[in-house]
Design an enzyme around this catalytic site. Structure first.
Site, mmCIF file in Angstrom:
data_model
loop_
_atom_site.group_PDB
_atom_site.id
_atom_site.type_symbol
_atom_site.label_atom_id
_atom_site.label_comp_id
_atom_site.label_asym_id
_atom_site.label_seq_id
_atom_site.Cartn_x
_atom_site.Cartn_y
_atom_site.Cartn_z
ATOM 1 N NE ARG A 54 39.584 41.821 34.803
ATOM 2 C CZ ARG A 54 38.564 42.679 34.735
ATOM 3 N NH1 ARG A 54 38.457 43.652 35.623
ATOM 4 N NH2 ARG A 54 37.673 42.585 33.777
ATOM 5 N N GLY A 55 40.628 44.678 32.244
ATOM 6 C CA GLY A 55 39.550 45.564 31.840
ATOM 7 C C GLY A 55 39.948 46.240 30.547
ATOM 8 C CB ALA A 56 38.221 46.501 27.261
ATOM 9 N NE ARG A 95 43.872 38.861 28.171
ATOM 10 C CZ ARG A 95 43.123 39.267 29.210
ATOM 11 N NH1 ARG A 95 43.646 40.060 30.118
ATOM 12 N NH2 ARG A 95 41.867 38.880 29.335
ATOM 13 C CG ASP A 249 36.604 42.243 27.264
ATOM 14 O OD1 ASP A 249 37.670 42.645 27.753
ATOM 15 O OD2 ASP A 249 35.683 41.770 27.948
ATOM 16 C CE LYS A 260 36.564 37.907 31.975
ATOM 17 N NZ LYS A 260 37.888 37.419 31.512
#
Length: 365
Positions: A54-56, A95, A249, A260
C-alpha cells in the site's frame, strides 16, 4: 531504510529468481516481519487489493512489476497484445483513487509497444519496472532535500528546540519503495542533527499510522508519539504542532489533494490555527487531466468490516475483534479531498510550490 541492521526496499526482484517479485507484507507489521513472493498478475492484484502493499508510489511500482509478470505468462497460444491489455486493465481497476497505479502500468505498456517476442517483452518490462522504482526513490530523496529546508527554518525559529511534525496515515519508505515522501525530510533532518518529534495519527480504520509509521520511525530512531486521530486539533490549539505534512494519492493540476480519510479535517484544524500544512508527493501522484478534486476524483469505498472490526496482536497471533453491535451499518470511505485553498504548499522532487494551477504548471512545465 533499515529494519534491524539491514537495509530494505519495500519491493524488489528476487536476486536468485527474476520471475519472483518480493515485497514486505504490510498486513503483518508491526507484529511480524515477513516477505511475500509475487509470481503472477493475480498475486500482484491481490497484494494491492488486500493491502499487502500500500502507498501510492509502491502501488504504482507493484503494478509495473505486474505487467512484467504478465509477459512471463505468454506462451505460443497467447494473443500477446490482448493478454497484456487485459492485464493492464485488470491491475488498474484494483485501486481507483491513487493515480500512480495507472501511471506506472501505462509507462510500462508504452515501452512494450515496439517489442514482439516474449523474451524482449519480458526484458523491456523488467527494465521499465526497475526504472520506475529508481525514479520514485530518487524523487523521494529530492523531496527530502526540499522539505528539509522547511524543517530547518522552523528549527531556527525555535532556537534548536524539537520541531513537532504531525503526520497522517503512512507515506514513509514502506509506502514509497525507499525514503518516503512525508518521512524523507524527517530522516534527513535527523541525519543533520536537527531535533524532531513526530505526532503519529493512528489513522483508523486500517491503523497505518500506528502499525506502519510508528514501526518505521522506531526502526530508524526517530522520536514519536502515537495519538488518536481526533487529537490533532487539540494539539494544534495548544501550540504543540509546528507543521503538518501528509502524503497524496492523487493531486489535481489545481492543487486539490486526495489522501487518506481524515486528512481534510487536519487541514481545517491547521488552517484555523495558522499552522503550515504541506502535502509531500512525487510528480507521479499529480493527475494533470483533472482540475476539480471533489467532482472528478473517485473516492474508494472499502469493506465495512474494516470499520466494524479492529485487528491487533494477542496470544501470539494477529486477531480481529468486533467493536460494535452485530447489526451495525458502517460506511468506509478510504480517502477524502483537501481543497487547494487549505494547503500551504506541495513538496515535490522539483521543489516546493503553492497549490495553484499556475505554480504547478510552472514547476512541471
Amino acid at each position: 531504510m533499515k529494519i534491524g541492521n539491514q537495509n530494505y526496499q519495500s519491493i524488489w526482484v528476487d536476486e536468485n529468481d527474476p520471475g519472483v517479485i518480493r515485497v514486505i507484507d504490510q498486513q503483518k507489521l508491526p507484529f511480524f516481519f515477513e516477505i511475500k513472493e509475487l509470481r503472477a498478475v493475480d498475486d500482484v492484484y491481490s497484494a494491492i487489493e488486500d493491502m499487502t502493499v500500500r502507498g501510492a508510489p509502491l502501488i504504482g511500482a507493484a503494478g509495473a512489476f505486474g505487467i512484467y509478470l504478465a509477459t512471463l505468462e505468454i506462451n505460443s497460444q497467447t494473443n500477446i497484445r490482448e493478454h497484456l491489455s487485459n492485464a493492464a486493465r485488470y491491475l488498474i481497476s484494483c485501486r481507483p483513487t491513487a493515480v500512480n497505479l495507472s501511471w506506472a502500468v501505462n509507462q510500462v505498456m508504452e515501452k512494450l509497444k515496439n517489442e514482439h517476442s516474449p523474451e524482449s517483452l519480458a526484458k523491456t518490462a523488467l527494465k521499465a519496472a526497475i526504472e520506475i522504482c529508481e525514479i520514485e526513490k530518487e524523487n523521494c530523496r529530492q523531496i527530502g532535500k526540499h522539505g528539509l529546508k522547511i524543517i530547518e527554518a522552523i528549527s531556527r525559529k525555535k532556537k534548536g528546540e524539537a520541531v513537532n511534525i504531525l503526520t497522517h496515515c503512512n507515506a514513509g519508505w514502506l509506502a514509497c519503495i525507499d525514503y518516503g515522501t512525508v518521512t524523507a525530510p524527517i530522516y534527513l533532518a535527523r541525519e543533520k542533527g536537527i531535533p524532531v518529534h513526530v505526532w503519529v495519527d493512528e489513522t483508523r480504520p486500517r491503523n497505518q499510522g500506528s502499525k506502519l509509521t510508528a514501526y518505521e520511525l522506531g526502526q530508524n530512531n526517530i522520536p514519536y508519539t502515537l495519538i488518536p486521530d481526533n487529537s490533532g486539533g487539540h494539539l494544534m490549539q495548544q501550540k504543540l504542532v509546528d507543521i503538518v505534512i501528509v502524503g497524496s494519492d492523487r493531486t489535481t493540476r489545481t492543487g486539490d489533494v486526495a489522501n487518506k480519510i481524515g486528512t481534510y479535517l487536519k487541514a481545517l484544524a491547521a488552517f484555523d490555527n495558522k499552522i503550515p500544512f504541506y502535502s509531500a508527493l512525487t510528480s507521479s501522484s499529480i493527475d494533470f487531466s483533472i482540475s476539480d478534486g471533489l467532482k472528478e476524483i473517485i473516492v474508494e469505498e472499502r469493506n465495512p468490516d474494516e470499520v466494524t472490526n479492529v485487528s491487533g496482536f494477542a496470544e501470539g497471533r494477529i486477531q480481529s475483534v468486533r467493536i460494535c453491535p452485530d447489526d451495525t451499518v458502517a460506511a468506509n470511505y478510504g480517502f477524502d479531498i483537501t481543497p487547494a485553498r487549505l494547503i500551504t504548499g506541495l513538496i515535490t522532487e522539483k521543489g516546493i510550490c503553492r497549490a495553484t494551477e499556475k505554480d504547478i504548471k510552472e514547476m512541471f512545465s
